[in-house]
Design a protein around this motif. Structure first.
Motif, mmCIF file in Angstrom:
data_model
loop_
_atom_site.group_PDB
_atom_site.id
_atom_site.type_symbol
_atom_site.label_atom_id
_atom_site.label_comp_id
_atom_site.label_asym_id
_atom_site.label_seq_id
_atom_site.Cartn_x
_atom_site.Cartn_y
_atom_site.Cartn_z
ATOM 1 N N LYS A 273 0.839 -1.200 0.000
ATOM 2 C CA LYS A 273 0.000 0.000 0.000
ATOM 3 C C LYS A 273 0.877 1.254 0.000
ATOM 4 O O LYS A 273 0.596 2.225 -0.716
ATOM 5 N N LYS A 274 1.936 1.227 0.766
ATOM 6 C CA LYS A 274 2.843 2.380 0.804
ATOM 7 C C LYS A 274 3.502 2.583 -0.561
ATOM 8 O O LYS A 274 3.667 3.727 -1.015
ATOM 9 N N GLU A 276 2.239 1.769 -3.518
ATOM 10 C CA GLU A 276 1.219 2.330 -4.409
ATOM 11 C C GLU A 276 1.042 3.830 -4.169
ATOM 12 O O GLU A 276 0.984 4.627 -5.115
ATOM 13 N N ASP A 277 0.949 4.218 -2.903
ATOM 14 C CA ASP A 277 0.734 5.628 -2.561
ATOM 15 C C ASP A 277 1.917 6.496 -2.977
ATOM 16 O O ASP A 277 1.747 7.620 -3.473
ATOM 17 N N LYS A 280 2.062 7.007 -6.759
ATOM 18 C CA LYS A 280 1.019 7.938 -7.190
ATOM 19 C C LYS A 280 1.231 9.349 -6.636
ATOM 20 O O LYS A 280 0.524 10.281 -7.012
ATOM 21 N N GLU A 282 0.783 10.077 -3.456
ATOM 22 C CA GLU A 282 -0.315 10.288 -2.510
ATOM 23 C C GLU A 282 0.077 9.950 -1.087
ATOM 24 O O GLU A 282 -0.770 9.721 -0.240
ATOM 25 N N ILE A 283 1.357 9.903 -0.789
ATOM 26 C CA ILE A 283 1.801 9.578 0.555
ATOM 27 C C ILE A 283 1.378 10.654 1.532
ATOM 28 O O ILE A 283 1.428 11.847 1.237
ATOM 29 N N GLU A 284 0.933 10.212 2.735
ATOM 30 C CA GLU A 284 0.510 11.167 3.750
ATOM 31 C C GLU A 284 1.680 11.577 4.619
ATOM 32 O O GLU A 284 2.568 10.798 4.851
#
Length: 284
Positions: A273-274, A276-277, A280, A282-284
């Motif tokens: 998941k990390k 993928e983020d 993209k 889209e990392i927080e």
């Protein structure tokens, strides 16, 4: 370590999550008691994974207790203690010391210099406790710093330098499983280094800071950073997922005796998941 190695909470059982946080809180408590409150700021979830992974091949069960802490002073939290938690805490202090030394040397940071004075006694003790580990980490960080200052265009060389640091950290915590943990730590180090570089693409282009991807894939001044990210995404995906595959193979070869659900969650869900983020943006 940079905090990228985390669980994927939606797919983790309640009891497993409590155990995971028990390791994290155990490391935090250990650092606070051993080194004072300031070094607690260096703690990341990577440390929890390190302790859980190393402890997973040992028969002795986790023995959680309920305790208060500075942050959660009303409701008690689960805390786990064992030698692997202490090792992870010591590693955090060693890495924090080198980060302070780097800031003091490169930025002439007064806060870094002041903190080093406070932690010098503890670091000297760690050098005596883990002479080979401290020496190898120092060598690896020095090699990495040299490559970054040279603006090295080889992603393999820079990632390799960081990977060797992670390798010695994992092996130092479990010498009985040297080959497997060396493989897992090495490729996790490659994944973390590349993930951090991908995560920082736009920021580093704007600031002019070194990023191996800018040089490896020949970013052209004026090129839109998002277009640059999109242009190199196939290469990034291939490398990142290849590293995750090797990490999974390494852990699959171990006789894991406890907390397998947590380890599987991190490897198969959290890291994916990390990835993928990050790809993209889209990392927080």
């Amino acid at each position: 370590m940079l905090g990228y190695v985390q669980i994927y909470k939606p797919d983790l059982k309640v009891r497993e999550y409590e155990t995971y946080m028990g390791y994290y809180c155990g490391i935090c408590k250990y650092i606070g008691k051993k080194y004072g409150q300031l070094p607690r700021m260096s703690l990341s979830y990577d440390a929890a994974f390190l302790a859980i992974a190393l402890a997973s091949v040992v028969d002795s069960p986790d023995e959680p207790v309920q305790e208060h802490c500075i942050v959660h002073h009303i409701k008690k939290k689960t805390v786990i203690r064992n030698s692997f938690i202490e090792y992870a805490g010591d590693v955090m202090l060693i890495l924090a010391w080198h980060k302070l030394a780097d800031d003091a040397r490169d930025d002439n940071s007064l806060p870094a210099k002041s903190t080093m004075v406070l932690l010098k006694h503890h670091y000297r003790k760690l050098q005596k406790k883990y002479p080979e580990l401290c020496r190898n980490i120092a060598i690896g960080l020095s090699r990495l710093s040299k490559l970054e200052k040279e603006k090295c265009a080889s992603l393999d060389r820079t990632a390799e330098a960081f990977a060797k640091i992670m390798e010695v950290i994992f092996v130092g915590g479990s010498p009985d499983f040297h080959e497997t943990f060396a493989k897992a730590g090495y490729h996790l180090g490659k994944w973390v280094y590349l993930a951090d570089a991908v995560d920082d693409i736009e920021k580093d282009i704007k600031s002019g800071a070194y990023n191996p991807l800018i040089y490896r894939f020949e970013y052209s001044p004026g090129e839109d950073p998002k277009q640059f990210r999109n242009r190199i995404t196939p290469n990034l995906e291939f490398n990142l997922y290849q590293y995750l595959s090797v990490i999974a193979d390494a852990f699959n070869s171990l006789d894991i005796k406890k907390n397998k659900g947590i380890i599987d969650n991190i490897i198969y869900f959290g890291l994916n998941k990390k990835t993928e983020d990050i790809i993209k943006g889209e990392i927080e």
